[in-house]
Motif scaffolding. Structure first.
Motif: not given
Length: 242
Positions: A40-46, A51-54, A83-90, A104-108
């Protein structure tokens, strides 16, 4: 049993890269918190960078959905939705250790990952175009029929285990507390998809091994080697050409 993409899918989407894993001996009484936090930390940094759409991975799926006649912002691939949900909700809700890890790996990696309870799949499983008479069970228990030519995951009994390719999995074969054997499928279509899927499969295989002390079997699929054969415990799954 084997898993594969149909010839028509490889013909229409030659840029596809797919990775599969077969794992036996999983249970729900383990913790994946550390691994989930790491990915999740990898995804958060990305997501801080863009944003996920880019992301190239998501843009490739959006183009694919458009080619399938779907509105990309109405029907999002699984990784974009996460990713969209993770960005909004953390964070993401905990469902089952294997699902939490795969999410989590899908997010990363920003790559969709499908996870199926093998005991709920009849015979072979294929990503292919729907006839329209397949049966799809929603998570709420309702029954649907895919549209003709829709890309689905179909088993030998004519059951659809996912609709609109990587958009929505079926509740019928979802991982549950009593699940012991699972098939995991990751798919991508962006420029570096082959290398990224290979890295994802390696990461997931290592994380599963550490968590459940089992050895998943895995394969990278291509048009030349499109089939992943699953065999009983104690033997090796293999990738083979048709």
């Amino acid at each position: 049993m084997h898993f594969q993409h149909s010839d028509s899918i490889w013909r229409d989407f030659p840029e596809l890269a797919a990775g599969t894993l077969h794992v036996e001996g999983i249970s729900s009484d383990v913790s994946v918190a550390d691994a989930v936090a790491r990915f999740q930390a990898i995804a958060r940094n990305a997501l801080v960078a863009s944003p996920e759409g880019e992301l190239a991975e998501i843009q490739a799926w959006r183009r694919t959905f458009s080619r399938m006649g779907l509105k990309p912002t109405q029907y999002r691939c699984a990784s974009e939705a996460l990713l969209r949900r993770f960005r909004k909700e953390g964070d993401l809700p905990s469902i089952h250790p294997l699902i939490d890890l795969c999410n989590a790996i899908s997010l990363a990696f920003a790559i969709p990952i499908a996870v199926f309870d093998l005991s709920r799949i009849a015979g072979n499983l294929e990503v292919t175009r729907a006839k329209g008479d397949e049966v799809y069970a929603t998570f709420s228990g309702e029954t649907e029929h895919p549209e003709p030519d829709e890309v689905i995951f179909r088993d030998a009994a004519g059951r659809a285990h996912a609709r609109r390719w990587t958009n929505r999995q079926s509740g019928h074969s979802a991982i549950r507390p009593q699940t012991t054997s699972a098939l995991i499928v990751a798919e991508a279509l962006h420029e570096t998809a082959a290398a990224d899927v290979a890295e994802l499969v390696t990461a997931l295989k290592e994380a599963i091994g550490v968590t459940w002390h089992v050895r998943p079997t895995a394969a990278l699929l291509s048009r030349g080697a499109p089939r992943f054969a699953l065999v009983s415990s104690g033997q090796a799954a293999r990738s083979e050409s048709l």
